[in-house]
Design an enzyme around this catalytic site. Structure first.
Site, PDB file in Angstrom:
ATOM      1  N   THR A 180       5.024   4.380   2.967  1.00  0.00           N
ATOM      2  CA  THR A 180       5.494   5.621   3.589  1.00  0.00           C
ATOM      3  C   THR A 180       5.729   5.428   5.087  1.00  0.00           C
ATOM      4  OG1 THR A 180       3.990   6.708   2.027  1.00  0.00           O
ATOM      5  CG2 THR A 180       5.068   8.106   3.648  1.00  0.00           C
ATOM      6  N   GLY A 204       0.843  -1.191   0.000  1.00  0.00           N
ATOM      7  CA  GLY A 204       0.000   0.000   0.000  1.00  0.00           C
ATOM      8  C   GLY A 204       0.879   1.241   0.000  1.00  0.00           C
ATOM      9  N   CYS A 205       0.377   2.331  -0.587  1.00  0.00           N
ATOM     10  CA  CYS A 205       1.214   3.537  -0.654  1.00  0.00           C
ATOM     11  C   CYS A 205       1.402   4.153   0.726  1.00  0.00           C
ATOM     12  CB  CYS A 205       0.632   4.543  -1.648  1.00  0.00           C
ATOM     13  SG  CYS A 205      -1.105   4.924  -1.408  1.00  0.00           S
ATOM     14  N   ASN A 206       0.347   4.146   1.539  1.00  0.00           N
ATOM     15  CA  ASN A 206       0.507   4.620   2.910  1.00  0.00           C
ATOM     16  C   ASN A 206       1.404   3.673   3.703  1.00  0.00           C
ATOM     17  OD1 ASN A 206      -1.460   6.888   2.960  1.00  0.00           O
ATOM     18  ND2 ASN A 206      -2.892   5.261   2.464  1.00  0.00           N
TER      19      ASN A 206
END
Lengths: 341, 341, 341, 341
Positions: free
Chosen positions: D152, D147-149
């Site tokens: 990060t 997932g992009c979150n």
């Protein structure tokens, strides 16, 4: 590998040159000049370039040009001519300022308000609209990058004048310009709170300096004076120019003139008749998209052209010209796709 | 206090009507119709209105119109005419859709593609451009709000045709339109990721439906057919229309015609000659700013007009007309200053 | 009618005061002070206010305060204390700067770096968080408007400390602030091209000056030192502050504390449990929306609060306080609905 | 040259893969699958890619995988597992959906609501966080993009857990996410008019699905359950995620843990202590910038991390992983500088 210097590296066109050259196979950045920020690292001035191994910013006086193969000047106009007058006489130069665009010093003074201070260099300068001055640029020592609006408008209109498919006395260029075209200067009207969510016309009525380029180029092609109407508008977006051009002529002929002119050009795309380009589809790239539509009134056509003012309109054009001057493939470092969304 | 119903309360023009009426001294919102969201509260549909004590949304069928003094219809075109045909024949109505703007049913069908379904009502409808139809609106039962582009363009051009100060055959309206004009509909090109940071022309070449209004109105004033060129552009901002109008005529006469026409108008401001209005300076208000400049080519003028498409271009105009129809001061509820920044 | 002066009329909070007072029934703007732009008309400085009949800008020295009933000071901090020290001693003043927020001159010097130059006035100043200092404000001569972040954070957290429903030693305020909070000053990082399409934290780690207010107020309520963590972020939007507050306590108790505190407040809306406010739903208004959610980890709650930094966070609060000081209904001129979209 | 297929080519991550691969020296796009838009050209679906010579979109069923070396799946979750289950068992696959991120099918069903339909493939899938699973990815047939979150947050926090420099029970991730993360789907809250100029928290309180990844990964490293708090916010910008992480630990140790972990990583830049990254400085690139600051409260640190959700957070990561799987230099096609402004 060619050694490159960039003067004016703390502005947007300077940063854009670095972004592009970072992906270039045959260029190596040796010196970055920026008098007002000399001593700083690029990571401080433009943190988005912090991953690159770049020289620190220095004053122009501190640059040793003896090992430089080509120098980009991304300085403000007027400063640029003074700096270039003092550079080595055999150094290849691509100037991004307005200083060497107008061939006639009288025109220069009319539009820019001061007498030209580098008449010698002005004489040898070649106008940098790549697609129309390719051979001259290959042979040039000093190339003058065009205005970003001037480039956009010429891509749309030059072929129509060359092929005489429109009325020369009724050409209107309504342009929508993004914010980065105004540079990184501290002006109240460029603040986010002032600018975002609103838009307006500026330099209305024929006062914008890029008209000097339109007059020079269009008149030369037509073989008689051609004066266009040109109104720029400031739009709340960072990159892009959209020219909406109202011309009188047969829409099909207009389309054919453009399609024929740009058939083999790597960066100019004439899209299908009736379709309209958008600035969002060329952002961050060296491409220019052009569309043609017929108006409901017979004998009138609308040409719209979109490009990125910092790339095809300025630093991308400059690199394209530098490639030609160094006998490198013209598209080297410039084929990246636009960034969307 | 007058009792008000709003049909189509879940769209942007419906919400804008509520925002405005919330500050009105003599109107009381009694019913909110929105068939697709019936049963919901306004706090759910438009949380920015949650502080108001508003009735829940209901289907139009569930509204008792017997106690309603005036009804705003903010429904999609085509739906609007069907709904209005079924409303009580003595109910005062301000329609914000396109359905009653064109007086000739042939024109309506030409531009909108379907035969008109409420010919009876269409006959009595008054065109709602307040500043030019004030007396008719006062006496009307059914007022047809204008298109937002149509209003902007007419504010700039009508006085010039009326006073015959421009060439009727060479009028170009290049318009820059903000996003809310497209409504709250789910279309890919209206997504933030698609739209922000880019802009383009649409409905190019004389295909936008608001041309029907320009043709009707300008031809009526001129006493002969007048066809303008009109190209809208979608700009990444939420509110605002900026019309840049290229006309042939003496710039001073153009300015005088506009200044004289609007001298006593509470909402139309002709700003000093040579200045240019911005959409940021009318946002959220019922004001329209108009500027005039001379072009460098003699005998050509540029008129720019800016208004908020949701306010003066739609819901503000509607309220202004409703005030007239109810014999209330025309400016009631409409004098709020623009929101800047 | 009360006669009003506004000092610092060329900044955003000054313009916002004028916007609000333009719709006020009992206030009349008699003087507008702005030393740097003295001599200009408001139409030049803020064209969105051109429809109002306002006095031209003058230097503060040129204002005759003898007929002024109340003066708003929207000047930069430090300047404000110097100006206010020289104003008539019986003039009612609402100061929007930071100069009179901190009661202890030692705290002032710690956070702002200079000794206070108006200690006399500082002593009588009342902290302007209306909902919690209403009675003191009614009786005050000089009211100190709160910081916009300080207001947002206090609306979310004060009731929780007062009612002792959270752990005082583990309060985190993560704030997202729109651009207009930085004012109309010319800073590179506030340019549209720098700011739009990006966001970042600033004043991280407990260095933002509004912490002085949090420390003063929270410690006073708790009866012992309370230090919160507070990190502001700059968001590419013009108006709004969103505070996301991480607290340790029972979520239902947290909700009840907030709901009970604000039950009768006209401008503070505690929205249903589990829902989250948005800055877009309070833009341009004096409302503050507060939401509470439980975290999946037991005993932890998240409180989010949204307000418009220029309205409820600054000029709206100032007008609310001025209404109290002049014995006018507290909500006069402040009930306009938010602007959406 | 390796032959590449992309499934889901009409979405943003599909388009981003094409943008990146267009500059890749060893990959050739052979097939583009997009069932809903099969038959269309990429110039129609994504006009910014019109200059590339790409195959038209086809249904997945119409793709001949026998000559494909590697397939990217950029399909919605749930669809992805069904499609991948039917693909050749020896085809190298990089999946960008959520379907193969969670190793335990029970976890998958908990967070995504349906039983997993490709358990066989799930067993062999490798979690695609390149910097921490490099060896496994090199050897993998199927890699699950994170997932992009989740990416990060893990870049900021994993080293701190691994090196045990923070309290595992008090980790707060406050994330600011740009709009493109929500994809190209037609949802009212993603419209420009709804979204621009406002921001809000969503999926508050521990309900966002990327928590499944945080739980799996952080608990595995810690050797005991670790549950973080994670609140995403939707910000009016197109690209970028900024994570502001509140942790308890010595700030210098936190900095050292991050600096040591990423010292040799080509894409992760730990910037100088006390500085803060911005999403504007990584836009359009595969870089992640991480900053660390001390809070004024002893023993507390704030870690902020910024990356582009479509590049390092999704398609860039996918290409980086594909490079590893094909034994190509990991950075190939990924070294372009960010686009600023």
């Amino acid at each position: 590998m060619y050694n490159i210097a960039i003067l004016g590296a703390s502005g947007y066109t300077g940063a854009e040159l670095i972004r592009l050259i970072a992906g270039h196979s045959y260029m190596n950045i040796k010196a970055l000049g920026a008098n007002s920020k000399a001593g700083q690292s690029m990571a401080e001035v433009f943190p988005h370039l912090r991953h690159l191994h770049l020289p620190d910013l220095v004053t122009i006086e501190d640059i040793d040009f003896s090992h430089i193969d080509l120098c980009f000047c991304a300085l403000p106009h007027k400063t640029s001519q003074e700096v270039i007058a003092a550079l080595p006489k055999d150094l290849k130069i691509v100037d991004l300022s307005a200083d060497f665009r107008l061939r006639d010093p009288v025109d220069y003074e009319k539009w820019y308000g001061n007498p030209h201070a580098a008449l010698e260099q002005q004489k040898e300068a070649v106008y940098g609209l790549t697609e129309f001055y390719r051979d001259e640029i290959k042979a040039a020592r000093l190339v003058a990058g065009t205005g970003c609006n001037a480039a956009t408008g010429q891509f749309a209109i030059r072929p129509l004048i060359e092929r005489k498919v429109i009325d020369f006395d009724d050409i209107i260029l309504d342009m929508k310009c993004a914010v980065s075209g105004a540079g990184r200067s501290l002006k109240e009207n460029l603040l986010h709170a002032e600018l975002s969510e609103g838009y307006h016309a500026y330099a209305i009525g024929g006062t914008h300096r890029h008209l000097g380029e339109f007059d020079q180029e269009f008149s030369a092609i037509a073989g008689r004076p051609v004066k266009v109407q040109f109104t720029p508008h400031l739009i709340p977006a960072n990159r892009g120019i959209l020219a909406t051009c109202y011309v009188k002529g047969d829409p099909e002929e207009v389309f054919e003139a453009l399609a024929a002119t740009y058939r083999d050009e790597p960066f100019i795309e004439v899209i299908p008749f009736g379709q309209m380009p958008s600035t969002r589809h060329i952002r961050g790239s060296n491409f220019c998209h052009i569309g043609v539509s017929a108006d409901r009134i017979e004998g009138r056509a609308i040409v719209t052209a979109a490009l990125d003012n910092l790339t095809k309109g300025s630093s991308g054009q400059a690199l394209q010209n530098a490639n030609l001057m160094l006998n490198i493939d013209e598209t080297e470092g410039l084929m990246m796709a636009p960034l969307f969304p």
